[in-house]
Design a protein around this motif. Structure first.
Motif, PDB file in Angstrom:
ATOM      1  N   GLU A  21      61.659  -5.532  16.263  1.00 54.18           N
ATOM      2  CA  GLU A  21      60.732  -4.165  16.261  1.00 54.18           C
ATOM      3  C   GLU A  21      59.962  -4.493  17.436  1.00 54.18           C
ATOM      4  N   ALA A  22      59.895  -3.326  18.394  1.00 54.30           N
ATOM      5  CA  ALA A  22      59.111  -3.113  19.379  1.00 54.30           C
ATOM      6  C   ALA A  22      57.784  -1.958  19.288  1.00 54.30           C
ATOM      7  N   LYS A  23      56.628  -2.296  19.568  1.00 57.47           N
ATOM      8  CA  LYS A  23      55.744  -1.246  19.658  1.00 57.47           C
ATOM      9  C   LYS A  23      55.411  -1.027  20.792  1.00 57.47           C
ATOM     10  N   LEU A  24      54.862   0.322  21.430  1.00 59.87           N
ATOM     11  CA  LEU A  24      54.363   0.438  22.491  1.00 59.87           C
ATOM     12  C   LEU A  24      53.209   1.083  22.337  1.00 59.87           C
ATOM     13  N   TYR A  25      52.029   0.768  23.069  1.00 60.12           N
ATOM     14  CA  TYR A  25      50.826   1.315  22.739  1.00 60.12           C
ATOM     15  C   TYR A  25      50.241   1.752  24.271  1.00 60.12           C
ATOM     16  N   ALA A  26      49.596   3.021  24.137  1.00 65.37           N
ATOM     17  CA  ALA A  26      48.746   3.549  25.388  1.00 65.37           C
ATOM     18  C   ALA A  26      47.214   3.448  24.976  1.00 65.37           C
ATOM     19  N   ASN A  27      46.342   2.353  25.514  1.00 64.38           N
ATOM     20  CA  ASN A  27      44.960   2.681  25.328  1.00 64.38           C
ATOM     21  C   ASN A  27      44.694   2.601  23.756  1.00 64.38           C
ATOM     22  N   HIS A  63      44.679   3.236  32.783  1.00 64.36           N
ATOM     23  CA  HIS A  63      45.140   3.286  31.474  1.00 64.36           C
ATOM     24  C   HIS A  63      45.782   2.051  31.022  1.00 64.36           C
ATOM     25  N   VAL A  64      45.715   1.451  29.907  1.00 59.27           N
ATOM     26  CA  VAL A  64      46.268   0.050  29.527  1.00 59.27           C
ATOM     27  C   VAL A  64      47.386   0.409  28.637  1.00 59.27           C
ATOM     28  N   PHE A  65      48.442  -0.075  29.001  1.00 60.49           N
ATOM     29  CA  PHE A  65      49.806   0.016  28.149  1.00 60.49           C
ATOM     30  C   PHE A  65      49.927  -1.572  27.734  1.00 60.49           C
ATOM     31  N   GLU A  66      50.286  -1.767  26.224  1.00 57.24           N
ATOM     32  CA  GLU A  66      50.717  -2.879  25.748  1.00 57.24           C
ATOM     33  C   GLU A  66      51.985  -2.673  24.929  1.00 57.24           C
ATOM     34  N   LEU A  67      52.848  -3.576  24.986  1.00 56.07           N
ATOM     35  CA  LEU A  67      54.104  -3.854  24.460  1.00 56.07           C
ATOM     36  C   LEU A  67      54.207  -5.067  23.383  1.00 56.07           C
ATOM     37  N   ILE A  68      54.169  -4.704  22.211  1.00 54.69           N
ATOM     38  CA  ILE A  68      54.188  -5.709  21.339  1.00 54.69           C
ATOM     39  C   ILE A  68      55.467  -6.013  20.382  1.00 54.69           C
ATOM     40  N   LEU A  69      56.244  -7.420  20.457  1.00 57.02           N
ATOM     41  CA  LEU A  69      57.673  -7.477  19.848  1.00 57.02           C
ATOM     42  C   LEU A  69      57.368  -8.079  18.431  1.00 57.02           C
ATOM     43  N   SER A  78      52.008  11.446  28.919  1.00 61.47           N
ATOM     44  CA  SER A  78      51.059  11.925  30.042  1.00 61.47           C
ATOM     45  C   SER A  78      49.400  11.831  29.707  1.00 61.47           C
ATOM     46  N   GLY A  79      48.768  11.549  30.829  1.00 61.55           N
ATOM     47  CA  GLY A  79      47.312  11.085  30.476  1.00 61.55           C
ATOM     48  C   GLY A  79      46.568  11.712  31.727  1.00 61.55           C
ATOM     49  N   PRO A  80      45.130  11.476  31.437  1.00 57.84           N
ATOM     50  CA  PRO A  80      44.124  12.336  32.442  1.00 57.84           C
ATOM     51  C   PRO A  80      44.144  11.306  33.535  1.00 57.84           C
ATOM     52  N   ILE A 127      35.082   2.290  25.013  1.00 59.50           N
ATOM     53  CA  ILE A 127      35.966   3.016  25.989  1.00 59.50           C
ATOM     54  C   ILE A 127      37.210   2.676  25.579  1.00 59.50           C
ATOM     55  N   VAL A 128      37.981   3.667  25.642  1.00 54.38           N
ATOM     56  CA  VAL A 128      39.424   3.740  25.177  1.00 54.38           C
ATOM     57  C   VAL A 128      40.205   4.734  26.327  1.00 54.38           C
ATOM     58  N   GLY A 129      41.060   3.916  27.271  1.00 54.87           N
ATOM     59  CA  GLY A 129      41.608   4.632  28.405  1.00 54.87           C
ATOM     60  C   GLY A 129      40.337   5.217  29.259  1.00 54.87           C
ATOM     61  N   ASP A 130      40.680   6.613  29.360  1.00 53.40           N
ATOM     62  CA  ASP A 130      39.748   7.350  30.212  1.00 53.40           C
ATOM     63  C   ASP A 130      38.620   8.026  29.535  1.00 53.40           C
ATOM     64  N   SER A 131      38.375   7.761  28.164  1.00 50.03           N
ATOM     65  CA  SER A 131      37.336   8.443  27.326  1.00 50.03           C
ATOM     66  C   SER A 131      36.301   7.371  26.974  1.00 50.03           C
TER      67      SER A 131
END
Length: 667
Positions: free
Chosen positions: A16-22, A61-67, A55-57, A380-384
């Motif tokens: 299983e792979a999960k992709l996270y953005a911020n 932005h931090v992207f993380e791929l977890i297997l 899409s983001g502002p 702080i999460v991403g741009d917020s």
């Protein structure tokens, strides 16, 4: 997203792979049995991949791929099951002003050139135009554009800096208290309504006695924000421009909110102020915000500070504004590029919400290369930026900024209204100060000491580098290094191709320097020449390097030849058969080192008639170890055989040589 089986066996369970953005899950993917990939045998596997639209502002932005997040697959290691990457979303067109808050100072009746920097911070080059508003200049002041190419239709490359030249004129009757600013507005030519940047260029009269009193952006105004029932603090910089210690008198008008008090940055009240010559003091003017006013209400008052008395009194006035706010941060900061700059943020949470949020990019805080973090009730999460707390109560946290070492000097003001409450605006400001650094290295000649001919030009190349974070101008000078061998400057000539050099941050240049060793330079003794580069922005900053030159020996002799008390050169002497002639030679070493001299002889005999006489002869002389400016006596001897006939002629040529180099000759 791509991933692979880098083990030695097929996976024993679905992966299983999960992709996270911020920190937010944006996609999940499940792969079946995965075979190993090359070079692991059998190496018949391949990459698994999946994609998702997101899409983001603006901002980072931090992207993380977890297997295999639930450890379903048997593995010998799990440290490579997660990977992160950062994506920076940058506006196509953007620009910022890089203007120090130190005012441009102009003497009455004179002009001063202002060179504000404009940096393109977007991802595309653009064509821009600059508008200048002089309505806030003091009465009688003016400006003219000295920019090559003008202020319109200027192409600025990605991360390039454009520097307009604005000449500020002060009238002859300009007062010492004159202060104001030029309003600068930069617009993108193809979209002037939506893409622009603004700044103020502060100016004031130059004076030998007086004060500079200014707010965070360098103008004579400052605003302090306070929570209800707490002090609002307006930041000020007070600078004694004179060359004597001064006692400062202050005056202001009482306000309907109460009386103003002055404090230093350590929170110590300053009921009386005194400054030494040239001293700068940072202050805050504090005024308590009543608990019964509405958020956004404000009050203004002028604050005047003076030095001297009667006709010699000089004053400066700053306009102070105090506003009731739902969010406050620490006052303005000034810092060189550094890590760990902190702002304490406090907020009275609205009654109906437990969270406030602001946008880093909308606030102007998403500057490329800057890294923001938060603690306490802030995150702080991403741009917020999020402030979390109990509704209708006080929440607090800390914003921390890591500045890159090459952050250029500039004033930055950040603000953004909360998405949950327009009365909760986060505001903070920072002036990045210039670091003046200098580096000078002699790059040629590489071998030292370098042997040089006296009286001839030697080219020395020096490399100059601006290791600071902003534009700087350097003055080049030199000196002769004196030691036990060289006790005084022999008159070495040094000429720079340009003794004033301007360099941008991080840039370097090579400058040729012409050096001429005078004829009296001692040979065989290295002469060290030290080159200095001194920053004009901070003359305590300099760097130096030296070159060692050694004069090649200059063989030079002054010769006089005489016989029988008269000059021998070109003379004809009558000598009886069997007789001889002695020529006295006085040789003076006028070179630059101990030297020797040899007189070499050549002669020819022109017999008359049937004269067949033999043993005509002439011999020279030699001397060694003759000191500079010392003389030696030498001789040339001529002998005539006894059977020589009258009328036969012997021609003698004398050549003086120093180590094979001809010094002089005579006949």
């Amino acid at each position: 997203a791509l991933f692979e089986n880098s083990g030695t066996a097929d996976t024993d369970h679905e992966t299983e792979a999960k992709l996270y953005a911020n920190g937010q899950l944006i996609a999940s993917y499940e792969a079946g049995t995965m075979e190993p990939v090359d070079p692991t045998p059998p190496g018949s596997g391949s990459f698994e991949s999946f994609s998702v639209e997101w899409s983001g502002p603006l901002g980072e932005h931090v992207f993380e791929l977890i297997l295999d997040p639930y450890s379903n697959v048997s593995q010998s290691r799990r440290d490579n099951d997660a990977q992160t990457t950062t994506l920076a979303i940058i506006a196509p067109y953007n620009a910022t002003f890089e203007i120090p808050t130190e005012p441009i100072r102009v003497a009455p009746g004179e002009s001063t050139l202002a060179t504000p920097g404009v940096r393109s911070t977007g991802r595309l080059a653009g064509t821009w135009s600059l508008a200048v508003d002089d309505s806030s200049l003091p009465s009688g002041w003016s400006w003219t554009d000295e920019t090559i190419g003008g202020l319109l239709g200027i192409e600025i490359g990605v991360d390039a800096v454009w520097t307009p030249n604005l000449l500020i004129h002060a009238p002859v009757d300009a007062l010492g208290s004159d202060a104001g600013y030029l309003g600068l507005t930069l617009t993108l030519d193809e979209d002037p309504e939506n893409v622009s940047a603004s700044a103020s260029l502060p100016v004031e009269a130059n004076r030998t006695r007086g004060l500079s009193l200014r707010g965070p952006d360098g103008t004579a105004s400052s605003t302090g924000y306070g929570l209800l029932g707490t002090d609002a603090q307006a930041w000020m910089l007070l600078h004694n421009l004179g060359n004597a210690n001064e006692v400062i008198s202050s005056s202001w008008q009482n306000t309907s909110w109460g009386n103003i008090d002055l404090y230093d940055m350590d929170g110590v009240e300053q009921p009386a102020l005194s400054l030494s010559a040239g001293e700068v003091k940072l202050l805050t003017a504090r005024l308590e915000v009543p608990g019964n006013v509405n958020l956004g209400e404000s009050i203004s008052t002028p604050l005047t500070m003076c030095v001297g008395r009667d006709n010699e009194q000089t004053c400066q006035t700053i306009s102070l504004t105090f506003e009731a706010a739902g969010v406050v941060t620490d006052v303005h900061q000034r810092s060189v590029p550094a890590s760990g700059l902190n702002w304490e943020v406090q907020a009275n949470m609205p009654p109906a919400t437990s969270q406030l949020s602001w946008s880093l990019s909308d606030a102007g805080m998403a500057v490329q290369g800057w890294s923001w973090s938060a603690s306490g009730d802030l995150s702080i999460v991403g741009d917020s930026i999020f402030m979390t707390g109990v509704p209708d109560s006080l929440a607090s946290g800390t914003l921390t900024l890591e500045l890159p070492d090459n952050a250029p000097p500039a004033f930055h003001s950040f603000s953004d209204a909360s998405a949950q409450s327009p009365d909760h605006v986060i505001r903070l400001s920072l002036e990045v100060l210039q670091i003046h650094r200098a580096s000078l290295v002699v790059t040629s000649p590489t071998e030292q000491p370098h042997v040089a001919e006296v009286g001839e030009e030697v080219y020395v190349v020096v490399r100059l580098e601006n290791q600071g974070n902003g534009q700087d101008t350097y003055h080049l000078t030199h000196e002769i290094v004196l030691d036990e061998n060289i006790t005084e400057d022999p008159g070495v000539g040094v000429s720079f191709s340009n003794d004033m050099v301007s360099l941008g941050a991080g840039s370097l240049t090579n400058i040729p320097v012409t050096v001429v060793l005078p004829p009296n330079t001692p040979a065989g003794t290295p002469v060290s020449i030290m080159f200095h580069m001194t920053s004009m922005g901070d003359q305590s900053v300099s760097d130096s390097d030296s070159v060692a030159l050694e004069a090649r020996q200059d063989h030079r002799w002054n010769l006089t030849a005489a016989a029988a008390g008269s000059d021998a050169d070109g003379r004809t002497y009558s000598v009886a058969p069997g007789g001889g002639l002695i020529i006295d030679v006085n040789a003076t070493n006028v070179g630059n080192l101990i030297d020797g001299l040899e007189l070499t002889i050549s002669y020819s005999v022109s017999p008359i008639g049937e004269d067949d006489s033999q043993n005509w002869n002439s011999s020279g002389d030699s001397v060694t170890e003759i000191e500079v400016n010392q003389s030696a006596q030498m001789t040339v001897e001529v002998s005539i055989p006894e059977d020589a006939w009258n009328g036969s002629v012997m021609s003698v040529s004398v050549t003086a040589e120093a180590q094979g180099e001809v010094m002089d000759s005579f006949n």
